[in-house]
Design a protein around this motif. Structure first.
Motif, mmCIF file in Angstrom:
data_model
loop_
_atom_site.group_PDB
_atom_site.id
_atom_site.type_symbol
_atom_site.label_atom_id
_atom_site.label_comp_id
_atom_site.label_asym_id
_atom_site.label_seq_id
_atom_site.Cartn_x
_atom_site.Cartn_y
_atom_site.Cartn_z
ATOM 1 N N GLY A 201 -78.896 -68.381 -4.113
ATOM 2 C CA GLY A 201 -79.478 -67.324 -3.316
ATOM 3 C C GLY A 201 -78.626 -66.074 -3.369
ATOM 4 N N ALA A 202 -79.177 -64.989 -2.891
ATOM 5 C CA ALA A 202 -78.457 -63.721 -2.904
ATOM 6 C C ALA A 202 -77.184 -63.824 -2.069
ATOM 7 C CB ALA A 202 -79.350 -62.608 -2.353
ATOM 8 N N GLY A 203 -76.085 -63.389 -2.650
ATOM 9 C CA GLY A 203 -74.822 -63.369 -1.935
ATOM 10 C C GLY A 203 -74.051 -64.667 -1.960
ATOM 11 N N LEU A 204 -74.595 -65.693 -2.622
ATOM 12 C CA LEU A 204 -73.914 -66.989 -2.670
ATOM 13 C C LEU A 204 -73.069 -67.105 -3.939
ATOM 14 C CD1 LEU A 204 -76.692 -69.377 -1.328
ATOM 15 C CD2 LEU A 204 -74.832 -68.242 -0.072
ATOM 16 N N TRP A 205 -72.070 -67.955 -3.857
ATOM 17 C CA TRP A 205 -71.111 -68.118 -4.959
ATOM 18 C C TRP A 205 -71.793 -68.594 -6.233
ATOM 19 C CZ3 TRP A 205 -69.664 -72.408 -7.884
ATOM 20 C CH2 TRP A 205 -68.529 -72.232 -8.688
ATOM 21 N N ILE A 206 -71.349 -68.040 -7.330
ATOM 22 C CA ILE A 206 -71.742 -68.498 -8.658
ATOM 23 C C ILE A 206 -70.476 -68.600 -9.505
ATOM 24 C CG2 ILE A 206 -74.092 -67.565 -8.616
ATOM 25 C CD1 ILE A 206 -73.071 -65.130 -10.164
ATOM 26 N N PRO A 207 -70.460 -69.428 -10.545
ATOM 27 C CA PRO A 207 -69.280 -69.528 -11.409
ATOM 28 C C PRO A 207 -68.868 -68.161 -11.946
ATOM 29 C CG PRO A 207 -70.776 -71.318 -11.876
ATOM 30 C CD PRO A 207 -71.506 -70.399 -10.932
ATOM 31 N N ARG A 331 -68.826 -73.899 3.592
ATOM 32 C CA ARG A 331 -69.789 -73.661 4.668
ATOM 33 C C ARG A 331 -70.575 -72.379 4.393
ATOM 34 N NH1 ARG A 331 -67.451 -71.527 10.247
ATOM 35 N NH2 ARG A 331 -67.489 -69.604 8.998
ATOM 36 N N ASP A 332 -69.853 -71.327 3.957
ATOM 37 C CA ASP A 332 -70.470 -70.009 3.786
ATOM 38 C C ASP A 332 -70.815 -69.679 2.332
ATOM 39 O OD1 ASP A 332 -69.917 -69.999 6.455
ATOM 40 O OD2 ASP A 332 -68.786 -68.128 6.466
ATOM 41 N N ASN A 333 -70.089 -70.295 1.371
ATOM 42 C CA ASN A 333 -70.390 -70.127 -0.058
ATOM 43 C C ASN A 333 -70.561 -68.668 -0.482
ATOM 44 O OD1 ASN A 333 -70.825 -72.828 -1.579
ATOM 45 N ND2 ASN A 333 -71.762 -73.161 0.434
ATOM 46 N N LEU A 334 -69.594 -67.838 -0.109
ATOM 47 C CA LEU A 334 -69.720 -66.401 -0.361
ATOM 48 C C LEU A 334 -69.388 -66.032 -1.808
ATOM 49 C CD1 LEU A 334 -70.339 -63.693 1.054
ATOM 50 C CD2 LEU A 334 -67.860 -63.439 1.374
ATOM 51 N N ILE A 335 -70.149 -65.103 -2.340
ATOM 52 C CA ILE A 335 -69.963 -64.594 -3.701
ATOM 53 C C ILE A 335 -68.583 -63.953 -3.848
ATOM 54 C CG2 ILE A 335 -70.978 -62.343 -3.128
ATOM 55 C CD1 ILE A 335 -72.268 -62.350 -5.924
ATOM 56 N N PRO A 337 -65.794 -61.254 -5.484
ATOM 57 C CA PRO A 337 -65.879 -59.833 -5.838
ATOM 58 C C PRO A 337 -66.297 -59.571 -7.282
ATOM 59 C CG PRO A 337 -63.968 -60.197 -4.462
ATOM 60 C CD PRO A 337 -64.539 -61.559 -4.759
ATOM 61 N N VAL A 338 -65.748 -60.334 -8.236
ATOM 62 C CA VAL A 338 -66.068 -60.056 -9.630
ATOM 63 C C VAL A 338 -67.559 -60.218 -9.894
ATOM 64 C CG1 VAL A 338 -65.549 -62.422 -10.416
ATOM 65 C CG2 VAL A 338 -65.442 -60.494 -12.039
ATOM 66 N N SER A 339 -68.183 -61.220 -9.287
ATOM 67 C CA SER A 339 -69.618 -61.447 -9.491
ATOM 68 C C SER A 339 -70.433 -60.307 -8.882
ATOM 69 C CB SER A 339 -70.039 -62.781 -8.879
ATOM 70 O OG SER A 339 -69.324 -63.851 -9.461
ATOM 71 N N TYR A 340 -70.038 -59.875 -7.679
ATOM 72 C CA TYR A 340 -70.746 -58.790 -7.009
ATOM 73 C C TYR A 340 -70.585 -57.487 -7.782
ATOM 74 C CZ TYR A 340 -72.426 -55.750 -3.262
ATOM 75 O OH TYR A 340 -73.143 -54.832 -2.524
ATOM 76 N N ILE A 341 -69.345 -57.176 -8.137
ATOM 77 C CA ILE A 341 -69.071 -55.897 -8.795
ATOM 78 C C ILE A 341 -69.785 -55.813 -10.138
ATOM 79 C CG2 ILE A 341 -67.241 -54.516 -9.871
ATOM 80 C CD1 ILE A 341 -65.378 -55.575 -7.596
ATOM 81 N N GLN A 342 -69.745 -56.891 -10.920
ATOM 82 C CA GLN A 342 -70.406 -56.863 -12.225
ATOM 83 C C GLN A 342 -71.919 -56.730 -12.083
ATOM 84 O OE1 GLN A 342 -69.167 -60.172 -14.643
ATOM 85 N NE2 GLN A 342 -67.173 -59.269 -15.093
ATOM 86 N N ARG A 343 -72.490 -57.253 -11.014
ATOM 87 C CA ARG A 343 -73.944 -57.203 -10.837
ATOM 88 C C ARG A 343 -74.413 -55.892 -10.221
ATOM 89 N NH1 ARG A 343 -77.088 -62.334 -8.442
ATOM 90 N NH2 ARG A 343 -76.257 -63.082 -10.429
ATOM 91 N N TYR A 344 -73.614 -55.329 -9.309
ATOM 92 C CA TYR A 344 -74.113 -54.182 -8.534
ATOM 93 C C TYR A 344 -73.331 -52.880 -8.724
ATOM 94 C CZ TYR A 344 -76.533 -57.983 -6.110
ATOM 95 O OH TYR A 344 -77.308 -59.080 -5.811
ATOM 96 N N ILE A 345 -72.137 -52.952 -9.343
ATOM 97 C CA ILE A 345 -71.319 -51.734 -9.441
ATOM 98 C C ILE A 345 -70.959 -51.402 -10.878
ATOM 99 C CG2 ILE A 345 -69.157 -50.627 -8.726
ATOM 100 C CD1 ILE A 345 -69.197 -52.323 -6.186
#
Length: 445
Positions: A201-207, A331-335, A337-345
Motif C-alpha cells: 500500500g501507499a507509504g508502506l515499506w518495500i525492498p 507494526r507501522d511498516n513505514l517506507i 527515505p530512499v524509496s520515497y525520494i526515488q518515487r516522488y522527488i
C-alpha cells in the motif's frame, strides 16, 4: 562452698576454650572464608566481550537485534555468576521475565569468582554463537585456558578452582536454557524468513536498492522482553506520521529534508554518517555500545562486581530496545527515505550509506545509543567526557564527546546524514531507548 568452686572452675575452663579458639583463628588455620567479588578487576569480562565483538563481526547472521540478544545473555550470565560473591548484590532471578530457577553455590565454601565468571562466559558464548567456525571455537578455548592460568594462584586450592569452574558452567547452562524460550533462539540461521509477506500500500515499506533484500527479522518484535513491563512501551510509541505524497505536506517535507541534507553534506557530516553506520561486517550498533561500555570499565578500573552489574544493565537495555524497535517497525511498516525520494522527488538519488532491509520507523541506532547513554550517565555522571576509541582498527579517528547524551545525539542524527532515516525516526528512537533504560534502572542488582 564446694559447689561454688566447681562453678568457678567451669567458667574458667570455658573462657580458656574461647581464648584458645581465637588464637587458633589468628594462627592461620581458620575455616573457609567467603571471598568477595570486589577483590578482582574487570579483565576477565573485558577479555570475553572483546572476543564477543570479534565473533559479531565474523560470524554469519548476527544482525543488530541478534547481536543485542547475545550481548544481553552474556551479561546476565556474568552478573548471575558474580552476584553470589557480592555482599549486597541482588540476583535478577524473579526480576527478569521467566528467570526463576538458577544454580546455587555453597555458602560455607570458598569460590574464586573471577574463575567462575571466566568459565561461565566461555560456555555461554559457545552456546550463543552456535554457528561459530572451528577457528573461532579454538579461540574461545584458548582464551578460557589463558584466563584460567592467569587466575589460578596459590591462594586457591585445586578443589576450590574446580568448584568455581563447575559453578560458572552450571550458571551458563541455566541462563542459556532460559533464553532458549524467548523466541530468538537460532535466529542467526534465518534472518529472512520466507513465510513473511509484507503488507502492500501507499507509504508502506518495500525492498530498497541496491540489494532489494526481503524483510529482515519480521517476527523479532514478538520475542519475550527481558523486563516484562517493557512489553507495554510499544503502546506508548505514537504511530508513524501520516503518509502523504503531496508536495509540501509534512511527510513530503520530512523526506525532502533527508534529500537536501544528502546533497549538501559537509566533510564532518559525512564522517559522522560513516562512523556510526556499523553495518554488515562490523560489530553492529549494539556491539558498538558494549565496546564503549567495556572501554570505560577498563579505563576506570572497575572491580569485577561493578563491571558485572554495568555489563548486565547495558545488555538488558540493548536486547529490549531491539525488540521494541522491531515491534514498532513491523507494526507501522513505514517506507524508507530512499524509496520515497526515488518515487516522488528524484529517481536517481541514493543515500550515502546502504539502507538496511526493514521498515524505517523508528531508528534502531538512535534507540540503542539512547538507552546505553542513559545507563552510562547514571553510572559515570551526566557530564562525563570521554573518547570513543573503538573504531581505530576500522580506519576512523577517535571521536570525543562532552557527555553521553552528546554521543547519543550524534549517533541519532548520523542516520539522517546517511540518508536512511527521517528526522522523526531518530527522535522517536531516542525516546524509545529512554523508556527502556528507565525500566532497566528500576531493577535491583
Amino acid at each position: 562452698m564446694k559447689f561454688t568452686s566447681l562453678r568457678v572452675y567451669f567458667f574458667v575452663f570455658i573462657f580458656l576454650l574461647v581464648v584458645q579458639s581465637c588464637k587458633k583463628d589468628e594462627g592461620g588455620n581458620p575455616g573457609p572464608v567467603k571471598i568477595d567479588a570486589s577483590q578482582w578487576g574487570s579483565f576477565v569480562p573485558v577479555s570475553w566481550y572483546n572476543m564477543e565483538l570479534k565473533l559479531l563481526k565474523e560470524t554469519p547472521g548476527f544482525t543488530p537485534p541478534i547481536a543485542a540478544r547475545a550481548i544481553a545473555y552474556t551479561g546476565i550470565t556474568l552478573h548471575e555468576t558474580v552476584v553470589r560473591g557480592m555482599e549486597n548484590g541482588t540476583s535478577l532471578s524473579g526480576q527478569l521475565d521467566g528467570l526463576a530457577y538458577l544454580p546455587s553455590h555453597e555458602e560455607n565454601l570458598r569460590y574464586n569468582w573471577a574463575i567462575a565468571a571466566n568459565a561461565a562466559m566461555a560456555d555461554v558464548i559457545r552456546s550463543l554463537f552456535g554457528n561459530a567456525s572451528q577457528e573461532h571455537l579454538d579461540m574461545i578455548d584458548a582464551l578460557e585456558t589463558e584466563n584460567l592460568l592467569e587466575l589460578s594462584t596459590t591462594d586457591f586450592s585445586q578443589e576450590e578452582i574446580d568448584r568455581s569452574i563447575q559453578f560458572g558452567k552450571l550458571m551458563a547452562n541455566a541462563i542459556y536454557l532460559w533464553g532458549a524460550s524467548d523466541g530468538g533462539q537460532g535466529a542467526y540461521l534465518n534472518n529472512f524468513p520466507i513465510n513473511y509477506t509484507p503488507p502492500q500500500g501507499a507509504g508502506l515499506w518495500i525492498p530498497t536498492p541496491p540489494l532489494f533484500q526481503s524483510a529482515m527479522l519480521p517476527y523479532w518484535g514478538k520475542n519475550r522482553y527481558l523486563i516484562k513491563a517493557n512489553k507495554q512501551v510499544a503502546g506508548q510509541i505514537a504511530a508513524a506520521p501520516a503518509f502523504s505524497a503531496t508536495s509540501g505536506s509534512a511527510f513530503y517535507q520530512s523526506a525532502d529534508a533527508v534529500y537536501q541534507k544528502g546533497n549538501t553534506l559537509t566533510s564532518e557530516e559525512t564522517i559522522i554518517a560513516r562512523y556510526w553506520a556499523d553495518g554488515t561486517g562490523t560489530f553492529t550498533p549494539p556491539g558498538h555500545m558494549i565496546a564503549i561500555t567495556s572501554q570505560l570499565i577498563k579505563d576506570n578500573n572497575l572491580s569485577l562486581d561493578k563491571a558485572s552489574q554495568l555489563f548486565a544493565k547495558v545488555g538488558i537495555a540493548l536486547n529490549d530496545a531491539g525488540i521494541l524497535c522491531w515491534q514498532v517497525k513491523y507494526r507501522d511498516n513505514l517506507i524508507r527515505p530512499v524509496s520515497y525520494i526515488q518515487r516522488y522527488i528524484d529517481s536517481n538519488w541514493m543515500p550515502l550509506i546502504g539502507t538496511p532491509p526493514f521498515p524505517s520507523y523508528f531508528s534502531e541506532n538512535a534507540s540503542f545509543t539512547s538507552a546505553t547513554s542513559i545507563l552510562l550517565a547514571d553510572y559515570f555522571g551526566e557530564s562525563y567526557a570521554f573518547t570513543d576509541n573503538q573504531k581505530i582498527d576500522d580506519g576512523f579517528s577517535p571521536r570525543s564527546f562532552t557527555s553521553f547524551n552528546s554521543m547519543a545525539d550524534e549517533a541519532a542524527i548520523s542516520r539522517v546524514y546517511g540518508g536512511i532515516h527521517y528526522q522523526f525516526d531518530s527522535e522517536i528512537g531516542k525516546s524509545g531507548g529512554l523508556a527502556i533504560a528507565n525500566k532497566v534502572l528500576e531493577l535491583k542488582y
